[in-house]
Design a protein around this motif. Structure first.
Motif, PDB file in Angstrom:
ATOM      1  N   SER A  63       0.834  -1.190   0.000  1.00 58.62           N
ATOM      2  CA  SER A  63       0.000   0.000   0.000  1.00 58.62           C
ATOM      3  C   SER A  63       0.873   1.247   0.000  1.00 58.62           C
ATOM      4  O   SER A  63       2.085   1.165   0.235  1.00 58.62           O
ATOM      5  N   ARG A  64       0.255   2.371  -0.235  1.00 55.05           N
ATOM      6  CA  ARG A  64       0.989   3.637  -0.215  1.00 55.05           C
ATOM      7  C   ARG A  64       1.640   3.864   1.146  1.00 55.05           C
ATOM      8  O   ARG A  64       2.775   4.345   1.248  1.00 55.05           O
ATOM      9  N   ARG A  65       0.977   3.485   2.198  1.00 51.71           N
ATOM     10  CA  ARG A  65       1.505   3.682   3.549  1.00 51.71           C
ATOM     11  C   ARG A  65       2.693   2.769   3.819  1.00 51.71           C
ATOM     12  O   ARG A  65       3.622   3.138   4.535  1.00 51.71           O
ATOM     13  N   ASN A  66       2.676   1.571   3.238  1.00 50.48           N
ATOM     14  CA  ASN A  66       3.741   0.595   3.486  1.00 50.48           C
ATOM     15  C   ASN A  66       4.591   0.378   2.240  1.00 50.48           C
ATOM     16  O   ASN A  66       4.875  -0.757   1.846  1.00 50.48           O
ATOM     17  N   TYR A  67       5.001   1.462   1.631  1.00 49.78           N
ATOM     18  CA  TYR A  67       5.772   1.392   0.389  1.00 49.78           C
ATOM     19  C   TYR A  67       7.125   0.714   0.612  1.00 49.78           C
ATOM     20  O   TYR A  67       7.623   0.602   1.729  1.00 49.78           O
ATOM     21  N   GLN A  68       7.732   0.272  -0.510  1.00 46.31           N
ATOM     22  CA  GLN A  68       9.092  -0.267  -0.459  1.00 46.31           C
ATOM     23  C   GLN A  68      10.060   0.782  -0.983  1.00 46.31           C
ATOM     24  O   GLN A  68       9.850   1.362  -2.040  1.00 46.31           O
ATOM     25  N   ASN A  69      11.114   0.996  -0.247  1.00 50.48           N
ATOM     26  CA  ASN A  69      12.152   1.933  -0.668  1.00 50.48           C
ATOM     27  C   ASN A  69      13.130   1.165  -1.549  1.00 50.48           C
ATOM     28  O   ASN A  69      13.918   0.365  -1.061  1.00 50.48           O
ATOM     29  N   LEU A  70      13.081   1.394  -2.850  1.00 50.81           N
ATOM     30  CA  LEU A  70      13.865   0.619  -3.802  1.00 50.81           C
ATOM     31  C   LEU A  70      15.053   1.425  -4.300  1.00 50.81           C
ATOM     32  O   LEU A  70      14.888   2.503  -4.871  1.00 50.81           O
ATOM     33  N   SER A  71      16.240   0.883  -4.069  1.00 53.15           N
ATOM     34  CA  SER A  71      17.464   1.537  -4.538  1.00 53.15           C
ATOM     35  C   SER A  71      17.884   0.947  -5.878  1.00 53.15           C
ATOM     36  O   SER A  71      17.361  -0.077  -6.328  1.00 53.15           O
TER      37      SER A  71
END
Length: 278
Positions: A63-71
Motif C-alpha cells: 500500500s501507499r503507507r507501506n511502500y518499499q524503498n527501492l534503490s
C-alpha cells in the motif's frame, strides 16, 4: 496445498497433475527515464493470472503507507505466488506507483500487462518512465512445495543480526529467496517460528528441494548455516531437523514442507474430498 492431505492413490489423474509451471525469481526496475532518480518509494501490485481460474495470483503488493524503498539494482520484495503458476497462457500485470511527498496521491510509474509465450527466462516491461524485468523460468513436470514452517526448536534465537532463507531446486537456474534481512533483528514468531516473506515454490518431479538457512553476525558475515534436503513428493508433509554447533551452543532448526499436485481446472478447486480412481 490443495492435495497436500490426500494420498497418491486417492487423487484422480483428471484433477491433480504434475505440469509445467513458472518459477518466479525477481522483479527489478532496470532503468529510470525522464528525470526520475533513485531511490524510489514504490507501492502497487505485480500479479499473475493463469488458466486455472484467471484470478490474480499476487507476487508483490504494497500500500501507499507501506511502500518499499527501492534503490538502484534492487529487487521488489516478492511475497508470492500463493500457488504454483501454470505456464500455459500466463499473463502478468504490473501496476506500480511512486510516493510523492508533496502530493496526496502517488505518481504512476508503470501500468502494463504481458503474456508469457514460453520463450526465454524474462519478461520486459517498458514505458516512458522506466524499464523493468521479471525474471522467471519454466519448470516442466513440476509439483508445488509450500514451506509452511521454519522454527528454532533448540538453542537461543540465532537471527539477532538478520538471516537469509532460500530454496534451491535441482535443475533450476537460480535460487528462490524466501526471506532476507541484514543488519537488524528478525523478530521471533510464536513457538520459535521464523516468519517468511514467500512460501511457495515449484519443484520438478523426481528432483530435490534444498532449503538453506543462514544467520549473520554483527558485521554482516554468515556465521551459521543449516541445510535441508527434501525429495519431491506429490502430496503429504515432509519434515527435517538440522543441528549445528555455534558460539551460542547447539542450534537446531526444523523445516516443514507441504507438497501438492497442481490443480488442473477451476472446477477442481471446489473439491473438498478425495476422488478415488476406478
Amino acid at each position: 496445498m490443495h492435495f497436500t492431505h490426500y494420498t497418491v492413490d486417492t487423487v484422480s489423474s483428471s484433477c491433480g497433475v504434475t505440469g509445467s509451471t513458472l518459477q518466479i525469481y525477481s522483479f527489478k526496475i532496470l532503468e529510470l527515464k525522464n528525470g526520475l532518480e533513485w531511490p524510489l518509494k514504490l507501492y502497487g501490485e505485480v500479479a499473475a493470472r493463469d488458466t486455472v481460474d484467471r484470478n490474480r495470483n499476487i507476487l508483490f503488493s504494497q500500500s501507499r503507507r507501506n511502500y518499499q524503498n527501492l534503490s538502484e539494482n534492487g529487487s521488489l520484495c516478492l511475497t508470492g505466488p500463493t500457488r504454483a503458476i501454470v505456464a500455459l497462457d500466463s499473463d502478468f500485470e504490473v501496476e506500480l506507483e511512486i510516493v510523492m511527498e508533496e502530493e496526496s496521491q502517488g505518481k504512476e510509474l508503470i501500468t502494463l500487462s504481458m503474456r508469457y509465450d514460453g520463450k526465454g527466462n524474462s519478461l520486459m516491461f517498458e514505458n516512458s518512465l522506466c524499464k523493468a524485468e521479471l525474471n522467471l523460468e519454466q519448470l516442466p513436470e513440476a509439483v508445488q512445495a509450500t514451506i509452511v514452517g521454519v522454527s528454532v526448536v533448540e538453542g537461543e534465537w540465532p537471527f539477532e543480526n538478520g538471516c537469509r532463507v532460500a530454496c534451491n531446486v535441482a535443475g533450476a537456474l537460480h535460487e528462490v529467496v524466501l526471506k532476507e534481512v541484514r543488519g537488524e533483528k528478525v523478530q521471533e514468531g510464536s513457538n520459535g517460528y521464523l516468519p517468511l516473506v514467500r512460501n511457495v515454490v515449484s519443484v520438478k518431479s523426481q528432483r530435490t528441494l534444498e532449503v538453506v538457512i543462514k544467520s549473520y553476525d554483527e558485521c554482516g558475515v554468515v556465521c551459521t548455516v543449516w541445510n535441508f534436503s527434501f525429495p519431491a513428493k506429490q502430496c503429504q508433509i515432509s519434515e527435517s531437523e538440522c543441528s549445528v554447533d555455534s558460539l551460542k551452543g547447539k542450534l537446531k532448526v526444523k523445516v516443514v514442507v507441504a507438497w501438492s499436485l497442481l490443480v488442473k481446472e477451476k472446477r477442481d478447486l471446489l473439491l473438498d474430498y478425495p476422488v478415488v480412481e476406478a
